[in-house]
Design a protein around this motif. Structure first.
Motif, PDB file in Angstrom:
ATOM      1  N   ASP A 118     -11.677   9.227  20.831  1.00  0.00           N
ATOM      2  CA  ASP A 118     -10.828  10.282  21.365  1.00  0.00           C
ATOM      3  C   ASP A 118     -10.649  10.123  22.867  1.00  0.00           C
ATOM      4  O   ASP A 118     -11.609   9.884  23.609  1.00  0.00           O
ATOM      5  CB  ASP A 118     -11.447  11.659  21.084  1.00  0.00           C
ATOM      6  CG  ASP A 118     -11.351  12.046  19.623  1.00  0.00           C
ATOM      7  OD1 ASP A 118     -10.225  12.103  19.103  1.00  0.00           O
ATOM      8  OD2 ASP A 118     -12.400  12.303  18.993  1.00  0.00           O
ATOM      9  N   TYR A 119      -9.397  10.279  23.306  1.00  0.00           N
ATOM     10  CA  TYR A 119      -9.047  10.281  24.721  1.00  0.00           C
ATOM     11  C   TYR A 119      -8.344  11.614  24.999  1.00  0.00           C
ATOM     12  O   TYR A 119      -7.462  12.017  24.229  1.00  0.00           O
ATOM     13  CB  TYR A 119      -8.105   9.122  25.055  1.00  0.00           C
ATOM     14  CG  TYR A 119      -8.595   7.779  24.566  1.00  0.00           C
ATOM     15  CD1 TYR A 119      -9.373   6.961  25.382  1.00  0.00           C
ATOM     16  CD2 TYR A 119      -8.276   7.327  23.280  1.00  0.00           C
ATOM     17  CE1 TYR A 119      -9.815   5.720  24.932  1.00  0.00           C
ATOM     18  CE2 TYR A 119      -8.719   6.094  22.820  1.00  0.00           C
ATOM     19  CZ  TYR A 119      -9.494   5.301  23.652  1.00  0.00           C
ATOM     20  OH  TYR A 119      -9.941   4.083  23.201  1.00  0.00           O
ATOM     21  N   VAL A 120      -8.713  12.281  26.062  1.00  0.00           N
ATOM     22  CA  VAL A 120      -8.127  13.584  26.370  1.00  0.00           C
ATOM     23  C   VAL A 120      -7.476  13.533  27.745  1.00  0.00           C
ATOM     24  O   VAL A 120      -8.131  13.173  28.739  1.00  0.00           O
ATOM     25  CB  VAL A 120      -9.182  14.704  26.316  1.00  0.00           C
ATOM     26  CG1 VAL A 120      -8.566  16.044  26.746  1.00  0.00           C
ATOM     27  CG2 VAL A 120      -9.768  14.824  24.903  1.00  0.00           C
ATOM     28  N   ALA A 121      -6.209  13.912  27.789  1.00  0.00           N
ATOM     29  CA  ALA A 121      -5.470  13.977  29.052  1.00  0.00           C
ATOM     30  C   ALA A 121      -5.339  15.433  29.473  1.00  0.00           C
ATOM     31  O   ALA A 121      -4.863  16.267  28.693  1.00  0.00           O
ATOM     32  CB  ALA A 121      -4.084  13.358  28.898  1.00  0.00           C
ATOM     33  N   VAL A 122      -5.766  15.722  30.692  1.00  0.00           N
ATOM     34  CA  VAL A 122      -5.473  17.012  31.331  1.00  0.00           C
ATOM     35  C   VAL A 122      -4.244  16.780  32.190  1.00  0.00           C
ATOM     36  O   VAL A 122      -4.297  16.030  33.167  1.00  0.00           O
ATOM     37  CB  VAL A 122      -6.657  17.500  32.186  1.00  0.00           C
ATOM     38  CG1 VAL A 122      -6.290  18.805  32.890  1.00  0.00           C
ATOM     39  CG2 VAL A 122      -7.906  17.669  31.341  1.00  0.00           C
ATOM     40  N   LEU A 168      -0.631  11.833  19.206  1.00  0.00           N
ATOM     41  CA  LEU A 168      -0.939  12.899  20.150  1.00  0.00           C
ATOM     42  C   LEU A 168      -1.171  14.212  19.423  1.00  0.00           C
ATOM     43  O   LEU A 168      -0.521  14.490  18.406  1.00  0.00           O
ATOM     44  CB  LEU A 168       0.203  13.096  21.152  1.00  0.00           C
ATOM     45  CG  LEU A 168       0.571  11.939  22.072  1.00  0.00           C
ATOM     46  CD1 LEU A 168       1.658  12.387  23.056  1.00  0.00           C
ATOM     47  CD2 LEU A 168      -0.639  11.427  22.824  1.00  0.00           C
ATOM     48  N   GLN A 169      -2.076  15.001  19.975  1.00  0.00           N
ATOM     49  CA  GLN A 169      -2.304  16.357  19.483  1.00  0.00           C
ATOM     50  C   GLN A 169      -2.521  17.268  20.676  1.00  0.00           C
ATOM     51  O   GLN A 169      -3.427  17.036  21.477  1.00  0.00           O
ATOM     52  CB  GLN A 169      -3.529  16.409  18.560  1.00  0.00           C
ATOM     53  CG  GLN A 169      -3.853  17.805  18.050  1.00  0.00           C
ATOM     54  CD  GLN A 169      -5.152  17.856  17.252  1.00  0.00           C
ATOM     55  OE1 GLN A 169      -5.959  16.915  17.293  1.00  0.00           O
ATOM     56  NE2 GLN A 169      -5.361  18.942  16.540  1.00  0.00           N
ATOM     57  N   LEU A 178      -3.905  20.255  27.636  1.00  0.00           N
ATOM     58  CA  LEU A 178      -4.867  19.216  27.290  1.00  0.00           C
ATOM     59  C   LEU A 178      -4.349  18.552  26.030  1.00  0.00           C
ATOM     60  O   LEU A 178      -4.036  19.239  25.039  1.00  0.00           O
ATOM     61  CB  LEU A 178      -6.265  19.776  27.056  1.00  0.00           C
ATOM     62  CG  LEU A 178      -7.137  19.958  28.309  1.00  0.00           C
ATOM     63  CD1 LEU A 178      -6.648  21.150  29.130  1.00  0.00           C
ATOM     64  CD2 LEU A 178      -8.613  20.133  27.941  1.00  0.00           C
ATOM     65  N   VAL A 179      -4.221  17.235  26.065  1.00  0.00           N
ATOM     66  CA  VAL A 179      -3.632  16.475  24.971  1.00  0.00           C
ATOM     67  C   VAL A 179      -4.631  15.431  24.488  1.00  0.00           C
ATOM     68  O   VAL A 179      -5.205  14.687  25.289  1.00  0.00           O
ATOM     69  CB  VAL A 179      -2.323  15.789  25.416  1.00  0.00           C
ATOM     70  CG1 VAL A 179      -1.726  14.974  24.282  1.00  0.00           C
ATOM     71  CG2 VAL A 179      -1.318  16.826  25.911  1.00  0.00           C
TER      72      VAL A 179
END
Length: 485
Positions: free
Chosen positions: A3-7, A28-29, A16-17
């Motif tokens: 999992d990678y999370v982008a703010v 993407l979620q 947050l994606v």
């Protein structure tokens, strides 16, 4: 599955994606979305930075509820704004918003002491009244003297999560304080502000692994175990990384609150001609430069929508605009009067009165004025880019929220005579995620990342229709007259 999370936080909202690789595609979620915006108090504009921090924590709590136990995390936001830290690492005062008017008097004072031509020669950064250089010059000198360190907004959010201080270079370049030759803060410009180099943490490259989120935050809030990776923290830098381009003959338009139109280059171009036309050389990830023009973008329609009580969605405003004859009224989108007016709709109407044009009197007519003027702006600046660089792009990639505006995309293709590739809308989050994936070894480089985006997301093509040639030619002439006023 990793999992990678982008703010990803913009001027009007944040999110947050979650990104995951699934069967050779990037999925993407959206985990969490929240509002953002500046408030006005005592004649000044401020961001609620504590609200943004709380929303990041809430988003990470939601990630944990979705089953994310471990992830990497990257942050991007807008540029130029900053927080001051004291000796104890506590924030001094509020975080000013770039639309605050305090720099208006500072600009001529700075230029009287240090001509803009010299500033541009050193930094390659365009003149904008809210550049950090002018903001710091206008800042309360007592607060500046009390500050041990200056952190730009995304650097400050990383600091709150990790306790580590750094100065990510794509965002730092927007301050108009970095020297293109030495690739560090310019001592003369710092001297003009009365600041020492020690007040700015070390410049940090995108892809740097910053370490883990504070253990006490994980325990207190029930968060996933997050490894923080420094992304291209300037949202435009991330958006350009997320452009699904291939080859060399392309331009980009990152279409959000601002419209940023330009070319990705391996070298800066800080010539007198580029300065005269007010083009900037912002540093990008992986040794690139973003040679681009800032244009007031969807901010214009955001404010108009607000003026009408938000009774129309953005899609409805596009539909209303389509029913209005084109080019009836035009505006100079980059006129400073539109930066933060009391009411955008009335300011646009006043502009039309002053320039002898029909006054748009319905939401659709106002929206049409904005969209037509943006398309003409893109045409003007694409031509300028070609003249300044000698590069003629064959394709314009429009990414960000503006890629959903079919009227504007088609009109841009028609007016500029260029093929437009629209999408994806989440390019900023995608660029953020690509840096995390490269740093983690999941993909090799940005070329592979862009190919991954092309495979993973639908992109709509708009080709010039070759119609309305006389009407477009007349609109170009009228628009040039407006810009020359």
């Amino acid at each position: 599955m990793r999992d990678y999370v982008a703010v990803d936080i913009g001027a009007s909202s944040g999110r947050l994606v979650r990104g995951t690789l699934q069967d050779g595609r990037l999925a993407l979620q959206e985990i969490h979305r929240f509002e953002n915006g500046f408030s006005e108090r005592d004649g000044h504009c401020y961001w609620d930075i504590d609200h943004l921090y709380r929303e990041i924590l809430r988003g990470l709590q939601q990630a944990k509820k979705l089953g994310i136990e471990r992830c990497t995390l990257g942050i991007d936001t807008w540029a130029v704004d900053y927080a001051l830290l004291d000796e104890k690492g506590e924030r001094i005062g509020e975080v000013y918003a770039y639309r605050d008017s305090r720099t208006l008097e500072a600009v001529p004072q700075v230029h009287a002491a240090y001509p803009f031509a010299r500033i541009y020669e050193i930094t390659g950064i365009q003149h904008l009244t809210f550049n950090t250089l002018y903001q710091l010059y206008a800042h309360d000198p007592k607060e500046l003297a009390a500050a041990k360190e200056v952190l730009l907004v995304p650097d400050y959010l990383y600091y709150l999560l990790s306790g580590r201080k750094m100065n990510e270079l794509t965002n730092a370049s927007t301050t108009a304080l970095l020297n293109l030759q030495t690739r560090d803060y310019d001592p003369d410009l710092l001297g003009l502000l009365g600041l020492s180099r020690s007040k700015f943490p070390a410049l940090t490259e995108p892809g740097t692994r910053l370490g883990s989120i504070k253990p006490e935050l994980v325990r207190e809030y029930g968060l996933p175990e997050c490894e923080l990776i420094v992304t291209a923290t300037h949202d435009t830098a991330s958006a350009v990384l997320g452009v699904p381009a291939s080859g060399a003959s392309w331009a980009y338009l990152s279409s959000g609150t601002w419209s940023l139109i330009g070319l990705e280059r391996q070298t800066p171009l800080a010539t007198p001609e580029a300065m005269e036309r007010n083009y900037t050389n912002e540093w990008g990830a992986y040794g690139t430069y973003r040679f681009l023009k800032n244009i007031m973008g969807m901010w214009l329609i955001q404010e108009v929508r607000k003026d009408y009580g938000k009774q129309h969605s953005y899609a409805e405003l596009v539909e209303l605009a389509e029913a209005v004859p084109p080019f009836r009224s035009l505006m100079n989108c980059n006129d400073d009067r539109f930066l933060n007016p009391v009411q955008m709709t009335e300011e646009i109407r006043r502009f039309c009165v002053e320039t002898g044009q029909p006054v748009p009197d319905t939401p659709g007519a106002v929206a049409r004025c904005i969209f037509d003027s943006l398309a003409l702006s893109y045409d003007v600046y694409l031509q300028e880019l070609e003249r300044l660089t000698g590069q003629k792009p064959e394709t314009l990639h429009i990414v960000g929220g503006g890629a959903n505006n079919g009227l504007l995309c088609q009109w841009t293709a028609d007016v500029a005579g260029i093929s437009v590739e629209a999408g994806p809308t989440e390019s900023t989050a995608l660029g953020n995620l690509l840096v995390q994936m490269i740093s983690s070894g999941a993909i090799r480089d940005i070329g592979e990342g862009r190919e991954l985006i092309r495979r993973s997301f639908s992109i709509r093509t708009y080709v010039p229709r070759g119609t309305n040639a006389d009407q477009i030619a007349e609109a170009r002439r009228r628009f040039a007259d407006l810009l020359a006023r």
